[in-house]
Structure formats: C-alpha cells, structure tokens
Motif scaffolding. Structure first.
Motif, PDB file in Angstrom:
ATOM      1  N   ASP A   9      -3.523 -12.550  -3.948  1.00 31.89           N
ATOM      2  CA  ASP A   9      -2.559 -12.872  -4.966  1.00 31.89           C
ATOM      3  C   ASP A   9      -2.488 -11.734  -5.880  1.00 31.89           C
ATOM      4  O   ASP A   9      -3.639 -11.425  -6.393  1.00 31.89           O
ATOM      5  CB  ASP A   9      -3.163 -14.268  -5.793  1.00 31.89           C
ATOM      6  N   GLY A  10      -1.362 -10.931  -6.296  1.00 31.11           N
ATOM      7  CA  GLY A  10      -1.444  -9.960  -7.260  1.00 31.11           C
ATOM      8  C   GLY A  10      -1.314  -8.503  -6.328  1.00 31.11           C
ATOM      9  O   GLY A  10      -1.605  -8.548  -5.169  1.00 31.11           O
ATOM     10  N   GLN A  11      -1.254  -7.431  -7.220  1.00 32.54           N
ATOM     11  CA  GLN A  11      -1.476  -6.193  -6.840  1.00 32.54           C
ATOM     12  C   GLN A  11      -2.399  -5.725  -7.208  1.00 32.54           C
ATOM     13  O   GLN A  11      -2.894  -5.410  -8.145  1.00 32.54           O
ATOM     14  CB  GLN A  11      -0.145  -5.468  -7.548  1.00 32.54           C
ATOM     15  N   LEU A  12      -3.465  -5.427  -6.203  1.00 34.95           N
ATOM     16  CA  LEU A  12      -4.721  -4.701  -6.302  1.00 34.95           C
ATOM     17  C   LEU A  12      -4.487  -3.383  -6.742  1.00 34.95           C
ATOM     18  O   LEU A  12      -3.794  -2.553  -6.338  1.00 34.95           O
ATOM     19  CB  LEU A  12      -5.520  -4.739  -4.989  1.00 34.95           C
ATOM     20  N   SER A  13      -5.615  -2.973  -7.461  1.00 37.40           N
ATOM     21  CA  SER A  13      -5.683  -1.584  -8.139  1.00 37.40           C
ATOM     22  C   SER A  13      -6.339  -0.712  -7.089  1.00 37.40           C
ATOM     23  O   SER A  13      -6.984  -1.185  -6.038  1.00 37.40           O
ATOM     24  CB  SER A  13      -6.736  -1.438  -9.311  1.00 37.40           C
ATOM     25  N   THR A  14      -6.312   0.548  -7.284  1.00 44.43           N
ATOM     26  CA  THR A  14      -6.905   1.397  -6.221  1.00 44.43           C
ATOM     27  C   THR A  14      -8.119   1.271  -5.885  1.00 44.43           C
ATOM     28  O   THR A  14      -8.849   1.358  -5.163  1.00 44.43           O
ATOM     29  CB  THR A  14      -6.575   2.974  -6.739  1.00 44.43           C
ATOM     30  N   THR A  15      -8.773   1.032  -7.161  1.00 47.26           N
ATOM     31  CA  THR A  15     -10.332   0.660  -7.240  1.00 47.26           C
ATOM     32  C   THR A  15     -10.587  -0.522  -6.349  1.00 47.26           C
ATOM     33  O   THR A  15     -11.801  -0.584  -5.756  1.00 47.26           O
ATOM     34  CB  THR A  15     -10.981   0.448  -8.627  1.00 47.26           C
ATOM     35  N   LEU A  16      -9.855  -1.793  -6.408  1.00 51.40           N
ATOM     36  CA  LEU A  16     -10.133  -2.679  -5.807  1.00 51.40           C
ATOM     37  C   LEU A  16      -9.898  -2.577  -4.266  1.00 51.40           C
ATOM     38  O   LEU A  16     -10.655  -2.966  -3.256  1.00 51.40           O
ATOM     39  CB  LEU A  16      -9.245  -3.868  -6.137  1.00 51.40           C
ATOM     40  N   THR A  17      -8.593  -2.108  -3.900  1.00 47.37           N
ATOM     41  CA  THR A  17      -8.464  -1.586  -2.449  1.00 47.37           C
ATOM     42  C   THR A  17      -9.665  -0.660  -1.789  1.00 47.37           C
ATOM     43  O   THR A  17      -9.834  -0.765  -0.710  1.00 47.37           O
ATOM     44  CB  THR A  17      -7.195  -0.956  -2.306  1.00 47.37           C
ATOM     45  N   ALA A  18     -10.157   0.178  -2.554  1.00 43.90           N
ATOM     46  CA  ALA A  18     -11.220   0.963  -2.298  1.00 43.90           C
ATOM     47  C   ALA A  18     -12.649   0.046  -1.929  1.00 43.90           C
ATOM     48  O   ALA A  18     -13.360   0.838  -0.868  1.00 43.90           O
ATOM     49  CB  ALA A  18     -11.567   2.081  -3.279  1.00 43.90           C
ATOM     50  N   ALA A  19     -12.657  -0.961  -2.210  1.00 45.77           N
ATOM     51  CA  ALA A  19     -13.715  -1.904  -1.773  1.00 45.77           C
ATOM     52  C   ALA A  19     -13.666  -2.408  -0.571  1.00 45.77           C
ATOM     53  O   ALA A  19     -14.499  -3.109   0.170  1.00 45.77           O
ATOM     54  CB  ALA A  19     -13.732  -3.134  -2.854  1.00 45.77           C
ATOM     55  N   PHE A  20     -12.477  -2.121   0.322  1.00 42.70           N
ATOM     56  CA  PHE A  20     -12.225  -2.555   1.459  1.00 42.70           C
ATOM     57  C   PHE A  20     -11.734  -1.557   2.498  1.00 42.70           C
ATOM     58  O   PHE A  20     -10.732  -1.140   3.167  1.00 42.70           O
ATOM     59  CB  PHE A  20     -10.963  -3.689   1.601  1.00 42.70           C
ATOM     60  N   PRO A  21     -12.816  -0.358   2.471  1.00 47.58           N
ATOM     61  CA  PRO A  21     -12.481   0.853   3.333  1.00 47.58           C
ATOM     62  C   PRO A  21     -12.310   0.841   4.768  1.00 47.58           C
ATOM     63  O   PRO A  21     -11.606   1.504   5.452  1.00 47.58           O
ATOM     64  CB  PRO A  21     -13.701   1.739   3.117  1.00 47.58           C
ATOM     65  N   GLU A  22     -12.344  -0.359   5.374  1.00 41.49           N
ATOM     66  CA  GLU A  22     -12.265  -0.492   6.938  1.00 41.49           C
ATOM     67  C   GLU A  22     -10.921  -1.052   7.082  1.00 41.49           C
ATOM     68  O   GLU A  22     -10.554  -1.450   8.125  1.00 41.49           O
ATOM     69  CB  GLU A  22     -13.469  -1.711   7.416  1.00 41.49           C
ATOM     70  N   LEU A  23     -10.157  -1.489   5.956  1.00 40.39           N
ATOM     71  CA  LEU A  23      -8.895  -2.163   6.294  1.00 40.39           C
ATOM     72  C   LEU A  23      -7.907  -1.285   5.595  1.00 40.39           C
ATOM     73  O   LEU A  23      -8.047  -0.686   4.742  1.00 40.39           O
ATOM     74  CB  LEU A  23      -8.803  -3.560   5.406  1.00 40.39           C
ATOM     75  N   GLU A  24      -6.601  -1.216   6.147  1.00 40.94           N
ATOM     76  CA  GLU A  24      -5.313  -0.683   5.653  1.00 40.94           C
ATOM     77  C   GLU A  24      -5.028  -1.600   4.451  1.00 40.94           C
ATOM     78  O   GLU A  24      -5.176  -2.814   4.496  1.00 40.94           O
ATOM     79  CB  GLU A  24      -4.301  -0.299   6.598  1.00 40.94           C
ATOM     80  N   HIS A  25      -3.938  -1.273   3.599  1.00 39.80           N
ATOM     81  CA  HIS A  25      -3.288  -2.297   2.477  1.00 39.80           C
ATOM     82  C   HIS A  25      -1.898  -2.061   2.186  1.00 39.80           C
ATOM     83  O   HIS A  25      -1.649  -0.850   2.667  1.00 39.80           O
ATOM     84  CB  HIS A  25      -4.147  -2.363   1.506  1.00 39.80           C
ATOM     85  N   VAL A  26      -1.286  -2.892   1.886  1.00 38.36           N
ATOM     86  CA  VAL A  26       0.340  -2.691   1.507  1.00 38.36           C
ATOM     87  C   VAL A  26       0.330  -3.573   0.411  1.00 38.36           C
ATOM     88  O   VAL A  26       0.017  -4.636   0.317  1.00 38.36           O
ATOM     89  CB  VAL A  26       1.343  -2.792   2.808  1.00 38.36           C
ATOM     90  N   VAL A  27       0.990  -3.240  -0.905  1.00 37.39           N
ATOM     91  CA  VAL A  27       1.487  -3.784  -1.952  1.00 37.39           C
ATOM     92  C   VAL A  27       2.881  -4.224  -1.748  1.00 37.39           C
ATOM     93  O   VAL A  27       3.642  -3.626  -1.805  1.00 37.39           O
ATOM     94  CB  VAL A  27       1.111  -3.002  -3.190  1.00 37.39           C
ATOM     95  N   MET A  28       2.873  -5.716  -1.928  1.00 38.36           N
ATOM     96  CA  MET A  28       4.265  -6.423  -2.267  1.00 38.36           C
ATOM     97  C   MET A  28       4.529  -6.452  -3.738  1.00 38.36           C
ATOM     98  O   MET A  28       3.694  -6.435  -4.533  1.00 38.36           O
ATOM     99  CB  MET A  28       4.359  -7.315  -1.199  1.00 38.36           C
ATOM    100  N   SER A  29       5.545  -7.110  -3.817  1.00 36.60           N
ATOM    101  CA  SER A  29       5.934  -7.492  -5.347  1.00 36.60           C
ATOM    102  C   SER A  29       4.782  -8.375  -6.102  1.00 36.60           C
ATOM    103  O   SER A  29       4.494  -7.946  -6.974  1.00 36.60           O
ATOM    104  CB  SER A  29       7.397  -8.290  -5.401  1.00 36.60           C
TER     105      SER A  29
END
Length: 66
Positions: A9-29
């Motif tokens: 839920d929500g748009q994760l910041s760059t810092t939070l997405t960096a907590a999952f280096p083994e996964l790719e990510h895409v931010v939707m609305s």
C-alpha cells in the motif's frame, strides 16, 4: 525458484525500496509492486517479515508464472 509479486500500500521511497535489493519494483498510483525470484519458502517469509518490520502494509502477495 518461483517468481512472486508483493503489492504494498502506498508509494515506497527510494530508501524503502533499497531495503529489498533482491527484488525489482514498480510504483503505481497508490501501490508499489515488488517482484522477482524467490528461492524458497524461508526467503518468502523473510521478505514478508521485512515488510512488517518496516511498517509496510502488504495488500496482496501472489506467485506469478515465469
């Protein structure tokens, strides 16, 4: 090895997405989708535990075809 999507839920910041280096990510609305290969059940539970410890609300988790 299986591929999974974890919808947060929500748009994760760059810092939070960096907590999952083994996964790719895409931010939707209004969600962020983390996706990628998961080696085993232990890694999957580890990812979910990491989400919980960071205070993220998992909306959906599913296995996706390769």
């Amino acid at each position: 090895m299986q591929r999974y999507e974890i919808r947060i839920d929500g748009q994760l910041s760059t810092t939070l997405t960096a907590a999952f280096p083994e996964l790719e990510h895409v931010v939707m609305s209004d969600q962020t989708v983390l996706y990628g290969p998961v080696v085993d059940e232990a890694q999957l539970y580890g990812l979910l535990t990491r989400c919980q410890s960071l205070g993220l609300r998992v909306v959906e988790m599913c296995q996706v075809p390769e």
